[in-house]
Design an enzyme around this catalytic site. Structure first.
Site, mmCIF file in Angstrom:
data_model
loop_
_atom_site.group_PDB
_atom_site.id
_atom_site.type_symbol
_atom_site.label_atom_id
_atom_site.label_comp_id
_atom_site.label_asym_id
_atom_site.label_seq_id
_atom_site.Cartn_x
_atom_site.Cartn_y
_atom_site.Cartn_z
ATOM 1 N N ILE A 101 -14.964 -0.616 8.472
ATOM 2 C CA ILE A 101 -14.133 -0.341 9.646
ATOM 3 C C ILE A 101 -13.049 0.670 9.366
ATOM 4 O O ILE A 101 -12.302 1.034 10.279
ATOM 5 C CB ILE A 101 -13.495 -1.641 10.182
ATOM 6 N N GLY A 102 -12.924 1.152 8.139
ATOM 7 C CA GLY A 102 -11.892 2.148 7.852
ATOM 8 C C GLY A 102 -12.049 2.713 6.459
ATOM 9 O O GLY A 102 -12.530 2.033 5.549
ATOM 10 N N GLU A 103 -11.644 3.952 6.319
ATOM 11 C CA GLU A 103 -11.695 4.601 5.015
ATOM 12 C C GLU A 103 -10.554 5.587 4.916
ATOM 13 O O GLU A 103 -10.322 6.372 5.845
ATOM 14 C CB GLU A 103 -13.030 5.316 4.812
ATOM 15 N N THR A 105 -7.606 7.657 1.870
ATOM 16 C CA THR A 105 -7.517 8.350 0.592
ATOM 17 C C THR A 105 -7.545 7.385 -0.573
ATOM 18 O O THR A 105 -8.115 7.693 -1.628
ATOM 19 C CB THR A 105 -6.224 9.180 0.544
ATOM 20 N N PHE A 106 -6.967 6.196 -0.399
ATOM 21 C CA PHE A 106 -6.819 5.273 -1.510
ATOM 22 C C PHE A 106 -7.627 3.990 -1.349
ATOM 23 O O PHE A 106 -7.607 3.154 -2.248
ATOM 24 C CB PHE A 106 -5.339 4.904 -1.701
ATOM 25 N N SER A 107 -8.317 3.803 -0.218
ATOM 26 C CA SER A 107 -8.990 2.519 -0.021
ATOM 27 C C SER A 107 -10.051 2.626 1.067
ATOM 28 O O SER A 107 -10.087 3.597 1.834
ATOM 29 C CB SER A 107 -7.975 1.432 0.364
ATOM 30 N N LYS A 167 -9.875 -5.129 2.003
ATOM 31 C CA LYS A 167 -9.433 -3.791 1.623
ATOM 32 C C LYS A 167 -9.762 -3.567 0.154
ATOM 33 O O LYS A 167 -9.181 -4.185 -0.731
ATOM 34 C CB LYS A 167 -7.927 -3.643 1.857
ATOM 35 N N ASP A 254 4.918 5.189 6.821
ATOM 36 C CA ASP A 254 3.725 5.761 7.449
ATOM 37 C C ASP A 254 3.495 5.152 8.827
ATOM 38 O O ASP A 254 2.389 4.701 9.149
ATOM 39 C CB ASP A 254 2.508 5.543 6.555
#
Length: 489
Positions: A101-103, A105-107, A167, A254
Site C-alpha cells: 500500500i505504500g513505498e 525512500t526508506f521503507s 512497515k 514532514d
C-alpha cells in the site's frame, strides 16, 4: 467479445493460482484505500482502487468483477512479500500479507491481517468502541434444519478481519534513524490522532514495525469539495495530533496531506510517518533568530552594506552553515529554506498552513518548486521582497533578487484565494466564514516563527471551533434510537 472474456478469466484464474502458491490473500481494496506515502501515488494504483467495491464487512462485493487492468503483472512485490514472510520466524502464524500500500525512500508498507488479534491488548484499536453494535440475531424457524441454524450461529460469531500496516524499513536506513522513529512512536503512544506503534521485530539487519491500518480517502478526491466546516473539522483533527506531538517536544518535519490519513465519512484523521521526526533541540546550534532585536542587529551589522552589489563575490569568505532540511518540497517552512540551525515545532505549523492554502485555493500542489531557491522565489512572490528580506535577516541571511515578478509588497491571502477560485478581487468579497479561514491562514503562514500560531492556540481559534458547539449539542440531543445512525456516519 465472446473470445475476450474467456481469455481474461484464464488470466485471473492463473493469478489466483499464483497467489495461492505464495499463500497470500488478495483483499479487495476500497475506494477509500490509498497509499500511505506520496511516492506510491501512481496512476495504475488509482485505476485499481476505482474499479472495485467492498461491502461493510470488508469482503469483496458480489457486484465486484476483476478486470484485466486490476490484475498485478509485476511479480517483484509478490517476491518481496514472500521474502518478508520467510525472514521472520512465525510470521505466517501471526500475519497474512495482503498487498503493498505504500513505498518510499526508506521503507515499504504492506497491508496485512492480524491473525492473533484476540490474543493481545488492542487498546490501540480506535474501532473497538463502534464494533460493540452487533446486528440482532437471526430469527429461527421451525422449518430450518439444525445444520442451517448452526451455520447461522457461526456466521454471527465470525469476527470482522482486523488489518494492520506492516512497515518494512530498508537496510540502507541509518540504524540511529530507525531507532529514533521507534522511540518517538513509543513515546507518543496514547496520543490522540497519532498513529500508535503496536510492536516491532528485528532479525539481523531486517526491521519491521507493526502499525494500525487506517481506512482513508485520497486527499485529491475530496479537498476541492470541502466546506468551511469541513475544513475546520479536518484541521481540528490535525492540530489535535500536532498538539500532542509538540507537547512531547517532537518535530514531525514532514506534514503533508499524504501523512495525515483522513476519512471524510467518519471525520477522523490520523498523523502517520515519523521517519523524519526528531526531538526539538537535537543536534542543533544557536541561531540569531532567538536573540533579542538589539543583539541580532549588532550581529547583522557586518552583513549589511551601504551599497548593494549584484552578482557573486570572487572569494566567498562566509562560513558554511549546516542545518536540517528534511521535509517535502513545497511544504518546507522559510526558516528551513534559510537553513536555520535552531528550528522549532513551528515548522509543522507552516506546513499545515500550506495545506489550508491548498484547500482554499483548490490547487494541489500549490507550491511546485524543484529546489530551495525556487521555493524561496514562490514564497517571496506572495509575501513581497521587503518582508522576505526581513525574514532572511532574521536567520542571518541576505536575500537579493531582481526578478520582476517579485514585487515589493506582494499579495494578500484574500486576493490569492479570490484569484485562484476565478473570482474578481475588486467586485467579489469573501464570505464571513471564508474570511475567518483566511485570517487563520495568515496566523499559520507567518514568516517569523516566533509570531506563528502554536498548535494549542490554533485549537482555540474561532475558525477551528466552527461547528464544534453545534455538533456537541446535536450529539447530546440525539436519543437512543439515533445512536445506531450516528455510528454509521
Amino acid at each position: 467479445m465472446a473470445t475476450a472474456v474467456p481469455a481474461r478469466r484464464r488470466r485471473v484464474e492463473s493469478f489466483r493460482t499464483e497467489v495461492q502458491f505464495f499463500r497470500i490473500h488478495e483483499d479487495a481494496p476500497s475506494t477509500e484505500d490509498t497509499e500511505m506515502n506520496e511516492s506510491a501515488l501512481q496512476d495504475d494504483d488509482d485505476a485499481e482502487l476505482d474499479g472495485e467495491l467492498v461491502d461493510d464487512e470488508g469482503q469483496e462485493s458480489e457486484c465486484s468483477e476483476s478486470s484485466e487492468e486490476e490484475v498485478p503483472d509485476d511479480s517483484h512485490f509478490q517476491q518481496d512479500m514472500e521474502n518478508l514472510q520467510d525472514c521472520f520466524a512465525g510470521f505466517r502464524q501471526k500475519y497474512r500479507l495482503i498487498k503493498r500500500i505504500g513505498e518510499g525512500t526508506f521503507s515499504t508498507v504492506y497491508k496485512a491481517e492480524d491473525l492473533l488479534y484476540d490474543s493481545y491488548d488492542n487498546s490501540w484499536d480506535l474501532d473497538k468502541e463502534t464494533e460493540k453494535w452487533t446486528p440482532p440475531p437471526l430469527k429461527s424457524f421451525s422449518g430450518q434444519s439444525s445444520a442451517t441454524l448452526d451455520y447461522q450461529s457461526q456466521s454471527q460469531r465470525r469476527r470482522k478481519p482486523k488489518y494492520v500496516a506492516i512497515k518494512k524499513i530498508y537496510v540502507t536506513s541509518s540504524p540511529s534513524r530507525i531507532l529514533n522513529e521507534l522511540e518517538l512512536l513509543h513515546d507518543l503512544r496514547g496520543c490522540r490522532s497519532v498513529c500508535p506503534l503496536i510492536t516491532a521485530f528485528r532479525w539481523t539487519d531486517q526491521v519491521i514495525a507493526i502499525l494500525p491500518y487506517f481506512r482513508h480517502a485520497d486527499f485529491r478526491e475530496y479537498f476541492r469539495n470541502m466546506t468551511r466546516p469541513d475544513m475546520a473539522i479536518y484541521l481540528r483533527s490535525l492540530f489535535t495530533a500536532l498538539a500532542s506531538v509538540h507537547s512531547h517536544n517532537i518535530l514531525h518535519r514532514d506534514i503533508k496531506p499524504t501523512n495525515f490519513l483522513y476519512d471524510p465519512g467518519s471525520r477522523r484523521g490520523v498523523l502517520v510517518d515519523f521517519g523524519l521526526a526528531e526531538r526539538e533541540g537535537y543536534d542543533c546550534k544557536p541561531c540569531i533568530c532567538h536573540d533579542d532585536p538589539v543583539t541580532r542587529k549588532r550581529k547583522l551589522r557586518p552583513l549589511i552594506s551601504d551599497k548593494e552589489k549584484e552578482g557573486y563575490p570572487r572569494e566567498d569568505t562566509r562560513h558554511s552553515r549546516r542545518a536540517n532540511r528534511a521535509g517535502t518540497r513545497g511544504f518546507r517552512a522559510p526558516e528551513v529554506l534559510f537553513k536555520c540551525t535552531e528550528q522549532s515545532t513551528k515548522i509543522d505549523i507552516w506546513s499545515v498552513g500550506v495545506i489550508l492554502l491548498t484547500i482554499l485555493s483548490k490547487r494541489f500542489p500549490f507550491f511546485n518548486s524543484a529546489d530551495d531557491i525556487e521555493a524561496m522565489i514562490e514564497i517571496a512572490t506572495i509575501f513581497g521582497r521587503q518582508r522576505m528580506q526581513a525574514a532572511a535577516l532574521l536567520h542571518g541571511c541576505m536575500l537579493q533578487t531582481t526578478i520582476p515578478t517579485i514585487g515589493r509588497s506582494g499579495f494578500s491571502f484574500e486576493g490569492i484565494v479570490l484569484w485562484s477560485t476565478d473570482r474578481n478581487e475588486t467586485k467579489d468579497k469573501l464570505p464571513e466564514d471564508e474570511r475567518l479561514a483566511v485570517e487563520f491562514l495568515s496566523r499559520c503562514m507567518e514568516l517569523d516563527p516566533s509570531r506563528r500560531i502554536s498548535a494549542e492556540e490554533a485549537l482555540e481559534h474561532p475558525f477551528l471551533r466552527m461547528g464544534l458547539d453545534e455538533s456537541v449539542e446535536e450529539a447530546s440531543d440525539a436519543g437512543d434510537d439515533d445512536e445506531m445512525d450516528m455510528l454509521k456516519v
